[in-house]
Write a protein that holds these residues in place. Structure first.
Motif, PDB file in Angstrom:
ATOM      1  N   ARG A 231       0.823  -1.214   0.000  1.00 32.23           N
ATOM      2  CA  ARG A 231       0.000   0.000   0.000  1.00 32.23           C
ATOM      3  C   ARG A 231       0.860   1.268   0.000  1.00 32.23           C
ATOM      4  NH1 ARG A 231      -5.156  -1.325   3.894  1.00 32.23           N
ATOM      5  NH2 ARG A 231      -5.397  -3.509   3.283  1.00 32.23           N
ATOM      6  N   HIS A 234       0.117   7.289   3.169  1.00 31.85           N
ATOM      7  CA  HIS A 234      -0.706   8.483   3.286  1.00 31.85           C
ATOM      8  C   HIS A 234       0.274   9.648   3.456  1.00 31.85           C
ATOM      9  CE1 HIS A 234      -3.252  11.545   5.093  1.00 31.85           C
ATOM     10  NE2 HIS A 234      -4.328  10.833   4.749  1.00 31.85           N
ATOM     11  N   ALA A 264       0.533   8.209  -1.749  1.00 28.59           N
ATOM     12  CA  ALA A 264      -0.765   8.278  -2.417  1.00 28.59           C
ATOM     13  C   ALA A 264      -0.959   9.577  -3.188  1.00 28.59           C
ATOM     14  CB  ALA A 264      -1.877   8.103  -1.388  1.00 28.59           C
ATOM     15  N   LEU A 331      -1.978   3.614   3.647  1.00 30.53           N
ATOM     16  CA  LEU A 331      -3.417   3.785   3.517  1.00 30.53           C
ATOM     17  C   LEU A 331      -4.181   2.690   4.253  1.00 30.53           C
ATOM     18  CD1 LEU A 331      -3.762   4.689  -0.284  1.00 30.53           C
ATOM     19  CD2 LEU A 331      -3.615   6.253   1.670  1.00 30.53           C
ATOM     20  N   THR A 332      -5.293   3.059   4.824  1.00 29.66           N
ATOM     21  CA  THR A 332      -6.177   2.084   5.466  1.00 29.66           C
ATOM     22  C   THR A 332      -6.927   1.293   4.394  1.00 29.66           C
ATOM     23  OG1 THR A 332      -8.046   3.615   5.523  1.00 29.66           O
ATOM     24  CG2 THR A 332      -6.514   3.665   7.400  1.00 29.66           C
ATOM     25  N   GLU A 334     -10.117   1.227   3.763  1.00 30.87           N
ATOM     26  CA  GLU A 334     -11.090   2.102   3.107  1.00 30.87           C
ATOM     27  C   GLU A 334     -10.404   3.054   2.141  1.00 30.87           C
ATOM     28  OE1 GLU A 334     -14.612   5.327   4.311  1.00 30.87           O
ATOM     29  OE2 GLU A 334     -13.412   4.327   5.866  1.00 30.87           O
ATOM     30  N   GLU A 335      -9.282   3.650   2.578  1.00 36.17           N
ATOM     31  CA  GLU A 335      -8.547   4.590   1.714  1.00 36.17           C
ATOM     32  C   GLU A 335      -7.975   3.878   0.493  1.00 36.17           C
ATOM     33  OE1 GLU A 335      -6.949   7.614   5.258  1.00 36.17           O
ATOM     34  OE2 GLU A 335      -5.792   5.843   4.654  1.00 36.17           O
ATOM     35  N   ALA A 338     -10.578   2.847  -2.231  1.00 36.39           N
ATOM     36  CA  ALA A 338     -11.165   3.984  -2.943  1.00 36.39           C
ATOM     37  C   ALA A 338     -10.458   4.254  -4.269  1.00 36.39           C
ATOM     38  CB  ALA A 338     -11.111   5.226  -2.059  1.00 36.39           C
ATOM     39  N   ALA A 342      -9.463   8.797  -5.896  1.00 34.83           N
ATOM     40  CA  ALA A 342      -9.828   9.258  -4.561  1.00 34.83           C
ATOM     41  C   ALA A 342      -8.587   9.702  -3.787  1.00 34.83           C
ATOM     42  CB  ALA A 342     -10.550   8.149  -3.803  1.00 34.83           C
ATOM     43  N   TRP A 343      -7.442   9.041  -4.025  1.00 28.92           N
ATOM     44  CA  TRP A 343      -6.213   9.437  -3.332  1.00 28.92           C
ATOM     45  C   TRP A 343      -5.829  10.867  -3.720  1.00 28.92           C
ATOM     46  CZ3 TRP A 343      -3.100   4.498  -5.045  1.00 28.92           C
ATOM     47  CH2 TRP A 343      -3.701   3.380  -4.471  1.00 28.92           C
ATOM     48  N   GLN A 346      -8.135  13.293  -2.072  1.00 30.95           N
ATOM     49  CA  GLN A 346      -7.826  13.377  -0.646  1.00 30.95           C
ATOM     50  C   GLN A 346      -6.707  14.384  -0.384  1.00 30.95           C
ATOM     51  OE1 GLN A 346      -5.400  10.207   0.999  1.00 30.95           O
ATOM     52  NE2 GLN A 346      -6.838   9.996   2.699  1.00 30.95           N
TER      53      GLN A 346
END
Length: 351
Positions: A231, A234, A264, A331-332, A334-335, A338, A342-343, A346
């Motif tokens: 991943r 963030h 991200a 990222l989690t 959910e993140e 997406a 979406a990143w 964000q």
């Protein structure tokens, strides 16, 4: 005097490069080395005015008439990776036989935590490079690491330093030098034909990422860790993580961390994570035209990393705490689910 074959091969002028963060210790060793091997000495003083010290060193060594070759004392501001690449090229008049890094044992770890910057001879301050990022290459790309001024260092501290430099540079021979008159055990095997192996896989962090990391000098305080995660980071949490890494009381003392990562906010870019002591640099190394392909398990892609592949080397490390902090910075669920669009949104909201 140490005997060696003085017949010069056609490959170029044989050169031993001497590097290190302490100019006095470096010059003293290089001077005695040149005298012992009956080689011509080229000092950093002779290279000081050159904008490209390595090119100047190559030019000066081309004129060397001493059959045994030359010893070149390299200035602080030269990356050993760049030095090895240039002097090992077929276009160079020199044939690099080895890189000897002189480490003052009384200041070994402290030198990697310096926060000053090195500015090119005629360069603008904006082109400066953190001294620690250059200094770490002296250790990581050395063929031999020579510790001097170690006699007054407590035994346990010396053992820790030996293990640390071996973790940073597992292919290098690590030697203690007590008397400059006795240098034989600190030398590479000579003559080195075709020359020094300048491959960029010498550093410990590269070995860790390739899962080919082996060490023969151990100390309970010295730890090496490979963190792998698919991943991206963030951006805000990664920034917070970097600050934590440079705080010794947080995870222990992270001396070196390096590898490849994705953030991200620009997830189609693979970044080179390059951290030493209290200095961190993050630079792009590759760009993926279609980020969506990275998320397709059937796509024919071969990126450096789809997320994080990072190596950590340090003292008294809290492995579990460090891994947990890294896990929190990516990222989690959910993140991640997406997706890239979406990143990007964000990150826009964070500005």
């Amino acid at each position: 005097m140490i005997s060696q074959d003085n017949a010069r091969p056609s490959a170029g002028v044989p050169v031993l490069a001497v590097v290190g963060t302490r100019p006095d210790a470096r010059l003293e060793y290089a001077t005695e080395l040149a005298r012992t091997l009956d080689r011509q000495l080229v000092t950093s003083f002779q290279l000081r005015a050159a904008e490209e010290p390595v090119s100047e060193a190559s030019r000066l060594t081309a004129r060397v008439e001493t059959p045994a070759g030359a010893v070149v004392e390299i200035p602080d501001r030269v990356s050993t990776a760049d030095l090895a690449a240039e002097l090992s090229s077929t276009a160079s008049a020199a044939r690099l036989e080895g890189v000897i890094c002189v480490v003052d044992a009384a200041h070994g770890v402290q030198d990697l935590f310096r926060e000053d910057y090195l500015v090119p001879r005629s360069g603008h301050p904006s082109t400066a490079t953190a001294r620690s990022l250059v200094s770490i290459t002296h250790v990581e790309y050395a063929s031999v690491i020579v510790l001097v001024n170690w006699e007054d260092v407590p035994t346990d501290e010396l053992r820790t330093l030996l293990a640390l430099v071996h973790h940073l540079s597992p292919l290098a021979r690590v030697r203690l030098l007590e008397d400059l008159a006795d240098m034989e055990d600190t030398l590479p095997d000579l003559p080195a034909i075709p020359g020094y192996d300048a491959h960029l896989d010498r550093p410990g962090w590269v070995k860790l990422l390739a899962q080919g990391f082996e060490t023969f000098i151990h100390d309970d305080r010295v730890t090496a860790l490979h963190y792998d995660c698919a991943r991206p980071f963030h951006p805000v949490r990664m920034h917070e993580l970097v600050h934590e890494l440079m705080s010794p009381e947080r995870f222990g003392t992270v001396v070196r961390s390096a590898g490849y990562c994705r953030v991200a906010s620009s997830a189609n870019v693979t970044g080179h994570w390059n951290h030493v002591g209290k200095v961190m640099a993050l630079s792009p190394v590759s760009l993926d035209d279609d980020l969506e392909l990275l998320l397709d398990p059937w796509a024919d892609t071969d990126p450096l990393t789809v997320g994080q592949s990072l190596a950590f080397i340090g003292l008294d490390l809290d492995r579990e705490g460090l891994i947990s902090a890294l896990d929190r910075a990516v990222l989690t669920d959910e993140e991640f689910l997406a997706g890239p669009s979406a990143w990007a949104e964000q990150v826009k909201r964070l500005r």
